[in-house]
Design an enzyme around this catalytic site. Sequence first.
Site, PDB file in Angstrom:
ATOM      1  CG  HIS A 397       2.690  -1.335   3.471  1.00  0.00           C
ATOM      2  ND1 HIS A 397       1.599  -0.927   2.741  1.00  0.00           N
ATOM      3  CD2 HIS A 397       3.556  -1.874   2.566  1.00  0.00           C
ATOM      4  CE1 HIS A 397       1.782  -1.207   1.464  1.00  0.00           C
ATOM      5  NE2 HIS A 397       2.962  -1.782   1.331  1.00  0.00           N
ATOM      6  CG  ASP A 401      -3.346   1.624   0.337  1.00  0.00           C
ATOM      7  OD1 ASP A 401      -3.173   0.769   1.227  1.00  0.00           O
ATOM      8  OD2 ASP A 401      -4.467   1.976  -0.067  1.00  0.00           O
TER       9      ASP A 401
END
Length: 425
Positions: A397, A401
């Site tokens: 992450h 995205d």
Amino acid sequence: MGIHVIKMPDIGEGIAEVELVLWRVQPGDTVTEDQILADVMTDKATIEIPSPVAGTVLALGGKAGEVMAVGSELIRIEVAGTGNADASNATIPARPAAPPAAAAPTAPAEPARAPAPVGTATARAVPAARPAGEKPIASPALRRRAWDMGIELQYVPGSGAAGRILQQDLDAYAARGAGPYAIGNNAMRYQQRDDEEALPVIGLRRKIAQKMQESKRRIPHFTYVEEVDMTELEALRTRLNERWGSERVRLTVLPFLMRAMVLAVREFPQINARFDDDAGIVTRFGAVHIGIATQTGAGLVVPVLRHAEAHDLWSSAAEVTRLAEAARSGKATREELSGSTITVTSLGALGGIVSTPVINHPEVAIVGVNRMVLRPMIRAGTVVPRQMMNLSSSFDHRVVDGMHAAEFIQALRGYLECPATLFME
């Protein structure tokens, strides 16, 4: 008589230390020239250390699980003649290990629940085949088979190297009806057990543990799950195998998925990447080197299909088969076990409904394949049977995205649900 000192060999590639995984000999053993003395492990490759001399083992330089420096004393052997008192010529070449050697030290313990016991009550008096505290050496497959048969490996004599229990040893033991349990004694099926077995985490199992811990510690994972209708692809795969199966390697789902990944990362290059979080640099790759998480007798390894973008379905299938066989036999090279830019993992028929795969650090994504099932689905207002499969995929992450991860998986889904698009440029 003299003493020949053998030092830990230089494996090459700048490796300064290796892990001692398994001794094949013990003090007092007579060894011949070229006989295997021990197995050691680098990052992922297991190496056999042969003896350059014949003689009698005097002393071992370390214990299984110990990390030893290159050049440190490995073993002392009494030889005819003067030996090499200064050990100046004691360093010896190493070679890739045979498959059984890699599996033995990392074999998992039998499950903690009591086995379906077999035997008579008096059978518990059968003496153990090895001293108290000495753990039986056996492959994971043999341990599972012994578990299913209700046989305690502690009682089975081993005829392999270093007392390793082989399949024929288990068969012979079972044929004699020996063991602490015997068939048909229901009174013992619920007998309380207090035995324990402490197994050192060494060899490949240690490397796997370190890799998983590093990946989870450094990477903030998030997992995205999507279901895919595989009906059309399965129909195509069946037809291709019927037409070409006798002439070419048979196709599984994996080559189709790998082709879909090649096409999808062109739209989402941030997925086919590695993140050097120490330097703060994300490197995106044009080449698609797909790691294939592969379960072996010694544990999980990840051989790499290089330049998947340059392979068609059949060459991908052939290379996947070759790499899997090399990994499971312990013959995969260091180059074949490194360099992936994105990884795919699958448990096949055991794939379950959803999984949360761990990213292969320093990559930023891993695509997980779950079990394919025939389910009733509604299409155009009608209930129809469809072959459905979930993709459970994890992403880093920090650099991927959530929206881009979802779009990437949707792109994979589009290619797989309409397989003709896999061949359209």
